[in-house]
Design a protein around this motif. Structure first.
Motif, PDB file in Angstrom:
ATOM      1  N   GLY A 399       0.814  -1.211   0.000  1.00 57.75           N
ATOM      2  CA  GLY A 399       0.000   0.000   0.000  1.00 57.75           C
ATOM      3  C   GLY A 399       0.845   1.256   0.000  1.00 57.75           C
ATOM      4  O   GLY A 399       0.520   2.233   0.681  1.00 57.75           O
ATOM      5  N   LEU A 400       1.945   1.248  -0.760  1.00 57.01           N
ATOM      6  CA  LEU A 400       2.846   2.396  -0.802  1.00 57.01           C
ATOM      7  C   LEU A 400       2.121   3.668  -1.233  1.00 57.01           C
ATOM      8  O   LEU A 400       2.378   4.748  -0.700  1.00 57.01           O
ATOM      9  N   GLY A 401       1.220   3.533  -2.179  1.00 49.38           N
ATOM     10  CA  GLY A 401       0.532   4.705  -2.689  1.00 49.38           C
ATOM     11  C   GLY A 401      -0.866   4.885  -2.146  1.00 49.38           C
ATOM     12  O   GLY A 401      -1.570   5.818  -2.561  1.00 49.38           O
ATOM     13  N   THR A 412      10.626   5.075   5.476  1.00 48.57           N
ATOM     14  CA  THR A 412      11.258   3.776   5.225  1.00 48.57           C
ATOM     15  C   THR A 412      11.893   3.693   3.849  1.00 48.57           C
ATOM     16  O   THR A 412      12.990   3.141   3.685  1.00 48.57           O
ATOM     17  N   LEU A 413      11.218   4.223   2.833  1.00 48.64           N
ATOM     18  CA  LEU A 413      11.682   4.049   1.455  1.00 48.64           C
ATOM     19  C   LEU A 413      13.114   4.530   1.230  1.00 48.64           C
ATOM     20  O   LEU A 413      13.917   3.787   0.640  1.00 48.64           O
ATOM     21  N   THR A 426       4.572  -6.655  -4.261  1.00 48.65           N
ATOM     22  CA  THR A 426       3.398  -7.209  -4.934  1.00 48.65           C
ATOM     23  C   THR A 426       2.218  -6.266  -4.763  1.00 48.65           C
ATOM     24  O   THR A 426       2.258  -5.333  -3.959  1.00 48.65           O
ATOM     25  N   GLY A 427       1.167  -6.534  -5.507  1.00 49.50           N
ATOM     26  CA  GLY A 427      -0.044  -5.726  -5.416  1.00 49.50           C
ATOM     27  C   GLY A 427      -1.276  -6.591  -5.575  1.00 49.50           C
ATOM     28  O   GLY A 427      -1.237  -7.664  -6.189  1.00 49.50           O
ATOM     29  N   TYR A 428      -2.389  -6.123  -5.005  1.00 46.41           N
ATOM     30  CA  TYR A 428      -3.644  -6.861  -5.102  1.00 46.41           C
ATOM     31  C   TYR A 428      -4.151  -6.911  -6.533  1.00 46.41           C
ATOM     32  O   TYR A 428      -4.700  -7.917  -6.978  1.00 46.41           O
ATOM     33  N   ASP A 436       1.212   2.166  -6.400  1.00 43.71           N
ATOM     34  CA  ASP A 436       2.450   2.083  -5.626  1.00 43.71           C
ATOM     35  C   ASP A 436       3.636   2.577  -6.442  1.00 43.71           C
ATOM     36  O   ASP A 436       4.504   3.296  -5.933  1.00 43.71           O
ATOM     37  N   ILE A 437       3.689   2.184  -7.718  1.00 43.17           N
ATOM     38  CA  ILE A 437       4.809   2.594  -8.571  1.00 43.17           C
ATOM     39  C   ILE A 437       4.805   4.109  -8.764  1.00 43.17           C
ATOM     40  O   ILE A 437       5.862   4.761  -8.720  1.00 43.17           O
ATOM     41  N   ASP A 438       3.648   4.690  -8.978  1.00 41.91           N
ATOM     42  CA  ASP A 438       3.556   6.148  -9.134  1.00 41.91           C
ATOM     43  C   ASP A 438       4.044   6.856  -7.870  1.00 41.91           C
ATOM     44  O   ASP A 438       4.731   7.886  -7.947  1.00 41.91           O
ATOM     45  N   TRP A 439       3.702   6.309  -6.697  1.00 40.11           N
ATOM     46  CA  TRP A 439       4.142   6.922  -5.439  1.00 40.11           C
ATOM     47  C   TRP A 439       5.662   6.860  -5.300  1.00 40.11           C
ATOM     48  O   TRP A 439       6.301   7.834  -4.874  1.00 40.11           O
ATOM     49  N   VAL A 440       6.262   5.712  -5.654  1.00 41.74           N
ATOM     50  CA  VAL A 440       7.722   5.584  -5.581  1.00 41.74           C
ATOM     51  C   VAL A 440       8.375   6.552  -6.572  1.00 41.74           C
ATOM     52  O   VAL A 440       9.396   7.182  -6.258  1.00 41.74           O
TER      53      VAL A 440
END
Length: 496
Positions: A399-401, A412-413, A426-428, A436-440
């Motif tokens: 749930g990064l994003g 943490t990142l 992983t993702g649901y 999540d990728i957009d947030w990273v």
């Protein structure tokens, strides 16, 4: 006639295929010498869905006392409360509550009390999806159960009928979820939770998909779609990790393999450690050899995966028989529902983080659980130094994003990227993974390299899960997988 020696047996096994050698081992273990029937068919994954839901752990009876000992949260969801292992044994031997052809019941009128309580929870928290509530700004809780799927989905029969065409898109999947939940609590035997033992090194594992993996790992034949879904819901966690790290991984650098050049560099380092050459070591003094340290797999934000039966995690050790593992579950929820069996130890100088240590779960595997945030531990250098040859991070549905959890990962990142170790996430669903990728990308732009391009996970759970807060949201455990790490800057010499 004298019985064959171990050397003779090993020599004969080395000339056999996977199935034949596995049958030979089974036959030698069974007093009556009977072999299991070959699989009638091998099953395939259902179609994917574009939705997001929170993790709803799947549970079921487990085959051994050791497994029961480490699965209290699973037992709590199955039996409606924490139970001791002896109670679990008694429950497993009781007469089945539901017959295999009697698994469909409405949640509200279910013969299983836990499912009736779940229906009440859905009614209290889920909102009707009908457009009228969005237009008027007056939300209403769901109350009407669809007769086809048996789950509360709309506030009234009129709204359900008016929106029936949209509901049909997920109705069959919701019915499947309904039957799978009743199946888990039906009281039947679960042979699909009896996992395969150690792998003969001469027998290669085929990791093309679930079917070939289970077949070449000599699992018992699974001839039913529902049993396949139940089995993969637990195995998806260790096998997802193994599928990325194994030298026979389905993810390669070829066209469509999704592995990047940077990914090949990082995972080749880990594979060098996980697939060591034969050292010629033995049990006598002359056979002593220096052994490398265990591979540390840090599973951050651990929740349901930390409560899985240990037999499931041991599958990871079976796939890498010449390597040692230290699984480290870290997160504030990593001991949820396990307090009765494992009271948290005090924090002392010897055990500064109050870790619950399960030593020798398998001769080559150790498991530690720490109830704290990773960034708090990282700043103390407790796990330093990090080595890309021996360390790997795994984030299951982090749930990064997600708006409700992204703030927990902000600190943490950067620390994870600093280690330069691979990070498998992983993702649901596809939407969850892309968020999540957009947030990273926004948080650490230019500071990381993609190791594995995002896409559907070959070893995702085949079982669908329902979000009790929104029955329209259905997802599959570990549906998608991708990997990244902190960017490495190579030094170059500039000629004058």
């Amino acid at each position: 006639m004298a019985p064959p020696t171990d050397l003779a047996v090993r020599s004969s096994l080395s000339s056999l295929c996977t199935r034949c050698s596995s049958r030979f081992v089974r036959q030698s273990r069974r007093p009556n010498g009977l072999l299991q029937a070959p699989p009638q068919r091998w099953l395939h994954s259902p179609t994917r869905t574009e939705s997001f839901a929170r993790l709803v752990p799947v549970v079921g009876p487990v085959p051994t006392a050791q497994s029961r000992r480490f699965s209290s949260s699973l037992a709590q969801r199955l039996f409606g409360g924490s139970r001791k292992s002896s109670q679990l044994e008694n429950k497993a031997t009781e007469k089945p509550v539901l017959a295999p052809n009697d698994l469909f019941h409405s949640f509200t009128n279910s013969p299983i009390p836990e499912i009736r309580r779940r229906a009440a929870f859905i009614r209290q928290h889920a909102s009707c999806p009908h457009h009228e509530h969005h237009d008027s700004g007056a939300p209403a809780h769901v109350d009407f159960e669809c007769p086809d799927c048996g789950i509360p989905v709309y506030c009234s029969k009129e709204h359900w009928a008016d929106d029936y065409e949209a509901h049909l898109q997920i109705c069959d999947t919701l019915r499947q979820i309904n039957e799978d939940d009743h199946d888990l609590r039906s009281g039947r035997g679960f042979p699909e939770f009896e996992y395969a033992g150690p792998q003969i090194e001469e027998a290669l594992v085929n990791m093309t998909n679930w079917d070939t993996f289970l077949y070449t790992r000599a699992f018992q034949a699974i001839n039913d779609d529902r049993s396949m879904r139940q089995a993969t819901r637990l195995l998806t966690y260790p096998i997802t990790i193994a599928s990325v790290l194994h030298e026979l991984s389905p993810y390669d650098i070829k066209s469509g393999g999704r592995l990047t050049v940077e990914g090949l560099k990082s995972f080749s380092a880990l594979r060098y450690t996980l697939h060591p050459p034969r050292s010629g070591g033995g049990q006598d003094v002359k056979g002593l050899r220096v052994e490398p340290p265990p591979v540390r797999i840090f599973i951050l934000g651990a929740r349901a995966e930390s409560s899985l039966p240990r037999d499931a995690w041991i599958q990871l050790a079976h796939l890498f028989p010449r390597s040692k593992f230290h699984l480290i579950f870290i997160g504030p929820e990593s001991m949820a529902n396990r307090d009765d069996e494992f009271p948290l130890p005090p924090r002392t100088a010897v055990n500064p983080w109050g870790a619950v240590v399960e030593d020798r779960v398998w001769p080559t595997m150790k498991i530690s659980t720490i109830v704290d945030y990773y960034h708090t531990i990282h700043k103390t250098s407790y796990f330093h130094p990090y080595d890309p040859y021996f360390d790997c991070f795994v984030l299951f549905h982090p749930g990064l994003g997600h708006p409700a959890s992204s703030h927990e990962w902000e600190e943490t990142l950067p620390l994870l990227l600093e280690t330069k170790a691979p990070i498998i996430a992983t993702g649901y669903t596809q939407a969850d993974m892309e968020r999540d990728i957009d947030w990273v990308n926004r948080t650490a732009a230019g500071e990381f390299d993609i190791l594995l391009e995002p896409g559907e996970n070959t070893f995702r759970s085949l079982r669908w899960d329902l979000n009790d807060m929104d029955p329209q949201d259905i997802s599959a455990g570990n549906w998608g997988v991708w990997a990244f790490r902190g960017k490495r800057y190579e030094a170059t010499h500039k000629s004058s």
